[in-house]
Design a protein around this motif. Structure first.
Motif, PDB file in Angstrom:
ATOM      1  N   LYS A  39     -81.656-101.174 -57.828  1.00 27.35           N
ATOM      2  CA  LYS A  39     -82.516-100.029 -57.523  1.00 27.35           C
ATOM      3  C   LYS A  39     -82.351 -98.945 -58.579  1.00 27.35           C
ATOM      4  CE  LYS A  39     -83.567 -96.743 -53.810  1.00 27.35           C
ATOM      5  NZ  LYS A  39     -83.227 -96.326 -52.428  1.00 27.35           N
ATOM      6  N   LYS A  40     -83.472 -98.430 -59.081  1.00 27.01           N
ATOM      7  CA  LYS A  40     -83.432 -97.436 -60.156  1.00 27.01           C
ATOM      8  C   LYS A  40     -83.480 -96.030 -59.588  1.00 27.01           C
ATOM      9  CE  LYS A  40     -85.370-100.607 -63.577  1.00 27.01           C
ATOM     10  NZ  LYS A  40     -86.471-100.867 -64.560  1.00 27.01           N
ATOM     11  N   ALA A  41     -82.443 -95.712 -58.793  1.00 21.24           N
ATOM     12  CA  ALA A  41     -82.268 -94.386 -58.201  1.00 21.24           C
ATOM     13  C   ALA A  41     -80.811 -94.277 -57.771  1.00 21.24           C
ATOM     14  CB  ALA A  41     -83.184 -94.185 -57.001  1.00 21.24           C
ATOM     15  N   GLN A  42     -80.303 -93.068 -57.681  1.00 17.44           N
ATOM     16  CA  GLN A  42     -78.929 -92.875 -57.241  1.00 17.44           C
ATOM     17  C   GLN A  42     -78.790 -93.308 -55.782  1.00 17.44           C
ATOM     18  OE1 GLN A  42     -77.569 -88.895 -58.058  1.00 17.44           O
ATOM     19  NE2 GLN A  42     -78.103 -89.013 -60.227  1.00 17.44           N
ATOM     20  N   GLU A 181     -78.966 -91.944 -65.236  1.00 13.91           N
ATOM     21  CA  GLU A 181     -78.459 -91.488 -63.949  1.00 13.91           C
ATOM     22  C   GLU A 181     -79.350 -91.910 -62.791  1.00 13.91           C
ATOM     23  OE1 GLU A 181     -77.310 -87.332 -64.178  1.00 13.91           O
ATOM     24  OE2 GLU A 181     -75.455 -88.021 -65.143  1.00 13.91           O
ATOM     25  N   SER A 182     -80.247 -92.839 -63.038  1.00 16.87           N
ATOM     26  CA  SER A 182     -81.102 -93.376 -61.982  1.00 16.87           C
ATOM     27  C   SER A 182     -80.725 -94.835 -61.739  1.00 16.87           C
ATOM     28  CB  SER A 182     -82.582 -93.252 -62.367  1.00 16.87           C
ATOM     29  OG  SER A 182     -82.956 -91.895 -62.455  1.00 16.87           O
ATOM     30  N   GLY A 207     -72.194 -94.409 -61.357  1.00 17.90           N
ATOM     31  CA  GLY A 207     -72.111 -93.083 -61.952  1.00 17.90           C
ATOM     32  C   GLY A 207     -71.177 -92.109 -61.281  1.00 17.90           C
ATOM     33  N   TYR A 208     -70.850 -92.356 -60.001  1.00 20.16           N
ATOM     34  CA  TYR A 208     -70.121 -91.330 -59.261  1.00 20.16           C
ATOM     35  C   TYR A 208     -68.792 -91.819 -58.713  1.00 20.16           C
ATOM     36  CZ  TYR A 208     -69.483 -87.483 -55.875  1.00 20.16           C
ATOM     37  OH  TYR A 208     -69.001 -86.425 -55.147  1.00 20.16           O
ATOM     38  N   ILE A 231     -71.376 -95.217 -65.844  1.00 11.26           N
ATOM     39  CA  ILE A 231     -72.558 -94.850 -66.620  1.00 11.26           C
ATOM     40  C   ILE A 231     -73.132 -93.561 -66.041  1.00 11.26           C
ATOM     41  CG2 ILE A 231     -74.898 -95.508 -67.289  1.00 11.26           C
ATOM     42  CD1 ILE A 231     -72.737 -97.104 -68.725  1.00 11.26           C
ATOM     43  N   SER A 232     -73.053 -92.494 -66.823  1.00 11.08           N
ATOM     44  CA  SER A 232     -73.590 -91.193 -66.409  1.00 11.08           C
ATOM     45  C   SER A 232     -73.372 -90.232 -67.561  1.00 11.08           C
ATOM     46  CB  SER A 232     -72.869 -90.658 -65.166  1.00 11.08           C
ATOM     47  OG  SER A 232     -71.558 -90.224 -65.504  1.00 11.08           O
ATOM     48  N   GLN A 233     -73.929 -89.040 -67.422  1.00 13.37           N
ATOM     49  CA  GLN A 233     -73.496 -87.954 -68.268  1.00 13.37           C
ATOM     50  C   GLN A 233     -72.051 -87.607 -67.918  1.00 13.37           C
ATOM     51  OE1 GLN A 233     -76.279 -84.581 -68.401  1.00 13.37           O
ATOM     52  NE2 GLN A 233     -77.787 -85.900 -67.395  1.00 13.37           N
TER      53      GLN A 233
END
Length: 328
Positions: A39-42, A181-182, A207-208, A231-233
């Motif tokens: 899924k391309k969302a957090q 981030e998605s 990412g989190y 993977i994230s900023q």
């Protein structure tokens, strides 16, 4: 539920909402059972999720604590009347700070208010002698009459799930770039879960969090879990691999983080005890410990990373102030 070796694409969140459900794979290595978040969302890939919210105060049972001073580590304290309670009752010890407490800490300038720091500590009564109540777990914060004192009420929390597990899996996420981030954001989220566990799971490219504990989740164990190559900023609210944002009696042991920011961390107003034991973080981008706003009763034992801080973070973030107290 056994998932045999192989790769399974998952476009969303696998949610466990019933007690006693265990999701088991056949190994956390690359040749084991791999769940790929597409899924391309957090989103969390797996959620152990109970129902409801709050501490379930039983109406008409709240009574004030009558001791002028209850120190950290104390299990016994007096109330105005213990007539409404009996051994075995689930209760909440509510710390009710006043303006004098905020002034003494110098936190008013950071937006702290007394109502936002009225914090409940879940406990169970083991003994009653007259108007003295003894609880099974020591208190992890001081209760002083001059700083507002506290009270006790009977608790009846509904909707929690228990004895759920996730084990022997590898979780991975698709992503489009090193700062995307998605995509998969949390590997496994526990909310309103008790006496549950996550063990031998590797979480990569999220990412989190590898494992996040929230929503009155108590007495859970996270064991031999790794979060690698997130993977994230690299900035705030990212890369907190092993976090408790609400709950007590939770244990992280032999967990590993690579390239995280705050790898072993608590959120705001977390009431312990909570423990990180024999954990290791490498390639760290920031410190570990209580992150912001008065978390209490934390133990970091043989847990290694870049730095471990228990500090007044002053105006960091949106006014973190004192990150925690009673932390070892």
């Amino acid at each position: 539920v056994l998932l045999k070796k192989g790769t399974y694409q998952v476009d969303g969140t696998l949610t466990i909402t019933q007690s006693g459900v265990v999701l088991r794979g056949q190994g956390q290595h690359t040749g084991g059972t791999v769940l790929l978040a597409t899924k391309k969302a957090q989103h969390p890939l797996i959620a152990i999720q109970g129902a409801g919210s709050g501490l379930g105060e039983v109406s008409g049972t709240r009574v004030p604590i009558s001791d002028a001073y209850v120190p950290v580590g104390r299990r016994t304290f007096k109330v105005s009347s213990a007539a409404k309670f009996k051994p075995g009752d689930a209760i909440v010890v509510l710390r009710t700070p006043n303006q004098a407490w905020l002034n003494a800490l110098g936190m008013v300038q950071y937006g702290w208010t007394t109502s936002s720091y009225t914090i409940g500590h879940e406990r169970r009564i083991s003994r009653i002698d007259g108007d003295s109540i003894t609880v099974e777990i020591p208190l992890v914060d001081t209760i002083e009459a001059k700083y507002g004192g506290g009270s006790v009420f009977k608790s009846s929390i509904k909707g929690r799930v228990a004895r759920c597990g996730v084990e022997e899996l590898r979780l991975d996420s698709v992503y489009s770039s090193s700062t995307d981030e998605s995509h998969g954001w949390t590997g496994i989220q526990l909310s309103r879960a008790v006496n549950s566990w996550v063990r031998r799971v590797t979480v990569r490219h999220f990412g989190y969090q590898a494992v996040g504990i929230s929503g009155e989740s108590n007495f859970n164990t996270v064991e031999e879990v790794a979060m690698i190559d997130p993977i994230s900023q690299i900035t705030g609210s990212r890369r907190y691999p092993f976090q408790v944002s609400d709950g007590l009696g939770n244990l992280f042991q032999r967990c590993y983080s690579r390239d995280g920011r705050h790898s072993f961390v608590s959120g705001a107003r977390v009431t312990g005890p909570n423990v990180w034991l024999d954990c290791l973080a490498e390639k760290c981008h920031n410190d570990d410990g209580p992150h912001h706003r008065w978390s209490t009763g934390l133990l970091f034992d043989n847990t290694k990373g870049d730095k471990l801080h228990v500090q007044n973070r002053t105006s960091s973030g949106t006014g973190h102030g004192w990150a925690g107290a009673q932390v070892l």
